[in-house]
Write a protein that holds these residues in place. Structure first.
Motif, PDB file in Angstrom:
ATOM      1  N   VAL A 225      52.459  45.003  47.391  1.00  0.00           N
ATOM      2  CA  VAL A 225      51.331  44.803  46.489  1.00  0.00           C
ATOM      3  C   VAL A 225      50.643  43.497  46.860  1.00  0.00           C
ATOM      4  CG1 VAL A 225      50.607  44.414  44.093  1.00  0.00           C
ATOM      5  CG2 VAL A 225      52.449  46.045  44.597  1.00  0.00           C
ATOM      6  N   GLY A 226      49.351  43.558  47.158  1.00  0.00           N
ATOM      7  CA  GLY A 226      48.559  42.356  47.373  1.00  0.00           C
ATOM      8  C   GLY A 226      47.833  42.026  46.082  1.00  0.00           C
ATOM      9  N   LEU A 227      48.170  40.893  45.466  1.00  0.00           N
ATOM     10  CA  LEU A 227      47.570  40.474  44.197  1.00  0.00           C
ATOM     11  C   LEU A 227      46.867  39.143  44.408  1.00  0.00           C
ATOM     12  CD1 LEU A 227      47.178  40.554  41.074  1.00  0.00           C
ATOM     13  CD2 LEU A 227      49.444  39.468  40.890  1.00  0.00           C
ATOM     14  N   GLY A 228      45.551  39.112  44.240  1.00  0.00           N
ATOM     15  CA  GLY A 228      44.815  37.875  44.404  1.00  0.00           C
ATOM     16  C   GLY A 228      43.550  38.093  45.208  1.00  0.00           C
ATOM     17  N   GLY A 229      43.171  37.064  45.975  1.00  0.00           N
ATOM     18  CA  GLY A 229      41.994  37.177  46.819  1.00  0.00           C
ATOM     19  C   GLY A 229      42.268  37.962  48.085  1.00  0.00           C
ATOM     20  N   GLY A 230      41.266  38.012  48.955  1.00  0.00           N
ATOM     21  CA  GLY A 230      41.422  38.758  50.191  1.00  0.00           C
ATOM     22  C   GLY A 230      42.574  38.282  51.041  1.00  0.00           C
ATOM     23  N   SER A 231      42.885  36.982  50.961  1.00  0.00           N
ATOM     24  CA  SER A 231      43.980  36.451  51.784  1.00  0.00           C
ATOM     25  C   SER A 231      45.318  37.086  51.427  1.00  0.00           C
ATOM     26  CB  SER A 231      44.053  34.931  51.646  1.00  0.00           C
ATOM     27  OG  SER A 231      44.222  34.557  50.294  1.00  0.00           O
TER      28      SER A 231
ATOM     29  N   GLU B  43      40.054  45.934  49.415  1.00  0.00           N
ATOM     30  CA  GLU B  43      40.751  46.929  48.605  1.00  0.00           C
ATOM     31  C   GLU B  43      40.381  48.360  48.981  1.00  0.00           C
ATOM     32  OE1 GLU B  43      37.066  45.653  46.185  1.00  0.00           O
ATOM     33  OE2 GLU B  43      38.627  44.649  47.375  1.00  0.00           O
ATOM     34  N   VAL B  44      39.274  48.554  49.710  1.00  0.00           N
ATOM     35  CA  VAL B  44      38.867  49.917  50.085  1.00  0.00           C
ATOM     36  C   VAL B  44      38.588  50.049  51.577  1.00  0.00           C
ATOM     37  CG1 VAL B  44      38.008  50.705  47.844  1.00  0.00           C
ATOM     38  CG2 VAL B  44      36.504  49.363  49.347  1.00  0.00           C
TER      39      VAL B  44
ATOM     40  N   ALA C 289      46.505  47.344  46.324  1.00  0.00           N
ATOM     41  CA  ALA C 289      45.635  46.170  46.312  1.00  0.00           C
ATOM     42  C   ALA C 289      45.111  45.916  44.904  1.00  0.00           C
ATOM     43  CB  ALA C 289      44.466  46.366  47.276  1.00  0.00           C
ATOM     44  N   ILE C 290      45.261  44.665  44.452  1.00  0.00           N
ATOM     45  CA  ILE C 290      44.752  44.265  43.135  1.00  0.00           C
ATOM     46  C   ILE C 290      43.967  42.972  43.328  1.00  0.00           C
ATOM     47  CG2 ILE C 290      45.333  43.715  40.739  1.00  0.00           C
ATOM     48  CD1 ILE C 290      48.037  45.133  41.201  1.00  0.00           C
ATOM     49  N   PRO C 291      42.660  43.074  43.630  1.00  0.00           N
ATOM     50  CA  PRO C 291      41.876  41.862  43.875  1.00  0.00           C
ATOM     51  C   PRO C 291      41.559  41.107  42.589  1.00  0.00           C
ATOM     52  CG  PRO C 291      40.479  43.804  44.003  1.00  0.00           C
ATOM     53  CD  PRO C 291      41.880  44.308  43.835  1.00  0.00           C
TER      54      PRO C 291
ATOM     55  N   LEU D  57      43.900  47.023  34.783  1.00  0.00           N
ATOM     56  CA  LEU D  57      45.215  46.603  35.272  1.00  0.00           C
ATOM     57  C   LEU D  57      46.315  46.939  34.267  1.00  0.00           C
ATOM     58  CD1 LEU D  57      46.887  45.301  37.485  1.00  0.00           C
ATOM     59  CD2 LEU D  57      46.410  43.062  36.470  1.00  0.00           C
ATOM     60  N   LYS D  58      45.954  46.979  32.999  1.00  0.00           N
ATOM     61  CA  LYS D  58      46.932  47.303  31.958  1.00  0.00           C
ATOM     62  C   LYS D  58      47.392  48.756  32.022  1.00  0.00           C
ATOM     63  CE  LYS D  58      44.892  43.817  28.952  1.00  0.00           C
ATOM     64  NZ  LYS D  58      43.976  43.561  27.813  1.00  0.00           N
ATOM     65  N   ASN D  59      46.739  49.547  32.864  1.00  0.00           N
ATOM     66  CA  ASN D  59      47.113  50.950  33.050  1.00  0.00           C
ATOM     67  C   ASN D  59      47.787  51.193  34.400  1.00  0.00           C
ATOM     68  OD1 ASN D  59      45.930  51.717  30.536  1.00  0.00           O
ATOM     69  ND2 ASN D  59      43.906  51.705  31.511  1.00  0.00           N
ATOM     70  N   LEU D  60      48.187  50.119  35.068  1.00  0.00           N
ATOM     71  CA  LEU D  60      48.821  50.268  36.384  1.00  0.00           C
ATOM     72  C   LEU D  60      50.041  51.180  36.327  1.00  0.00           C
ATOM     73  CD1 LEU D  60      49.203  49.468  39.387  1.00  0.00           C
ATOM     74  CD2 LEU D  60      50.421  47.438  38.590  1.00  0.00           C
TER      75      LEU D  60
END
Length: 388
Positions: free
Chosen positions: A93-99, A149-150, A139-141, A19-22
């Motif tokens: 950007v979706g950050l977190g769980g699937g929800s 995410e895929v 997507a960042i699960p 994530l530090k390379n986003l």
């Protein structure tokens, strides 16, 4: 060999610390709507701050929408879509769980297409209109469970009519996904187990799917089943074990690839009906509760596939399909989720008839993919066998 295809257009970046390379990745716009849950973890552990800093380093502005529930709802999709328009965001950007990621997908569709999400959902009161575009999705699960995410799929509940329905289109594959197992080290044991079993059942359902499985999805599914049987109990016992977290995260992503190349079966329809009426029921817990009765129903209809999964799980030769059921029971006991009680979430036997109706009317198409078609009586019997 059967005819099959493969289409997973997502750029996947996997690994601890990635994530530090986003900021180094090709981002699909200049202003992002970051969708997170209504909980505190994304802020508490610094994940939101890290994402915003990485986006800023890439010259991308951001806006935050932080209302998503564990079982996400349509009204929040509408609210997030309005914020996205008002803020002139050009990707989500979706950050977190699937929800959170599923809601990000839904927002991306509604903003690009206009109207209401249920204009495009198929099943129930959905109108099933075609989707020809969506905003790009990143997507960042922070959990390992859905594999969203895929894959192109998302699940949203319309609380007005108690419909929890999956949706997905070519345009809802994430453009970019960062799977960083370091973000999963803080998950508590029970949630780790619930989410891990969601991934397990994505793989298992995709493997026993009567009509949709392919040689590619079979490869993904069997490896996901193997990894989860071996490493999910380790991750549950010691959440700081980065190696186990990484193996479980990879298994979840593989299970998402199963979802992109095969499909869920009726097990997911059965669970969606329960959590449509009882939204505090975690999806994974619901799946675990019905799993033994569900898979028992097909043990003589997919014998070779049950035995193959058992062999991947136990690394021993299987002589009977019940070996899979035995291995599943062992796995649930090792993860401490062998006694999930549906009554703990307020469910009663009086609900079973409406669950059966809801399952067949909202996502009934998934029952066509079961090893054989379940009758209504068998569906109710699965609920009855599963009830504690």
């Amino acid at each position: 060999m059967q005819k099959f295809g493969l289409y997973i257009p997502t750029r996947l970046v996997f690994g601890a610390g990635e994530l530090k390379n986003l900021s180094q990745q090709p981002l699909p716009g200049k202003k992002a709507l970051i969708v997170i849950s209504s909980g505190t973890s994304m802020k508490k552990y610094g994940y939101l701050d890290l994402v915003q800093k990485q986006l800023a380093q890439a010259g991308v502005e951001s806006e935050v929408f932080d209302k998503i529930l564990p079982n996400p709802i349509k009204s929040h999709v509408e609210e997030g879509a309005q914020l996205c328009r008002d803020s002139k965001c050009d990707f989500v950007v979706g950050l977190g769980g699937g929800s959170s990621i599923d809601t990000a997908k839904a927002i991306a569709v509604v903003v690009a297409m206009g109207g209401d999400l249920w204009d495009y959902v198929q099943g129930g009161h959905g109108k099933g209109k075609p989707v020809t575009r969506a905003l790009p999705i990143v997507a960042i699960p922070t959990t390992a469970g859905t594999g969203t995410e895929v894959d192109p799929w998302g699940v949203i509940t319309n609380t007005e009519v108690n419909e929890k329905i999956g949706f997905g289109f070519e345009h809802t594959f994430p453009t970019l996904s960062i799977v960083d197992p370091e973000l999963m080290l803080t998950l508590p044991p029970k949630l780790t187990a619930y989410q891990g079993f969601d991934a397990f059942f994505h793989a298992a359902e995709g493997y026993i799917n009567r009509t949709q499985h392919t040689p590619i999805s079979d490869l993904y599914a069997l490896e996901a089943v193997r990894l989860l049987y071996k490493y999910l109990p380790v991750a549950v016992a010691d959440g700081r074990d980065l190696r186990a977290r990484s193996k479980v995260a990879w298994a979840s992503t593989l299970a998402g690839m199963v979802e992109a190349t095969s499909s869920c079966t009726g097990e997911h329809s059965l669970e969606h009906a329960m959590s449509a009426f009882y939204p505090k029921l975690p999806h994974g817990a619901g799946l675990i509760a019905i799993s033994k009765a569900y898979y028992k129903a097909f043990k003589n209809d997919a014998m070779k596939r049950y035995m193959k999964m058992a062999e991947k799980m136990t690394m021993q030769k299987s002589a009977r399909p019940s070996d899979f059921l035995d291995a599943l029971d062992i796995m649930q006991r090792e993860c401490g989720v062998d006694n999930v009680k549906l009554s703990d979430w307020g469910i009663t036997p009086a609900d079973f008839e409406r669950f059966a109706t809801n399952a067949t009317e909202t996502m009934g198409g998934l029952f066509d993919f079961d090893p054989r078609f379940l009758t209504r009586e068998e569906i109710i019997d699965i609920y009855q066998q599963s009830y504690k």
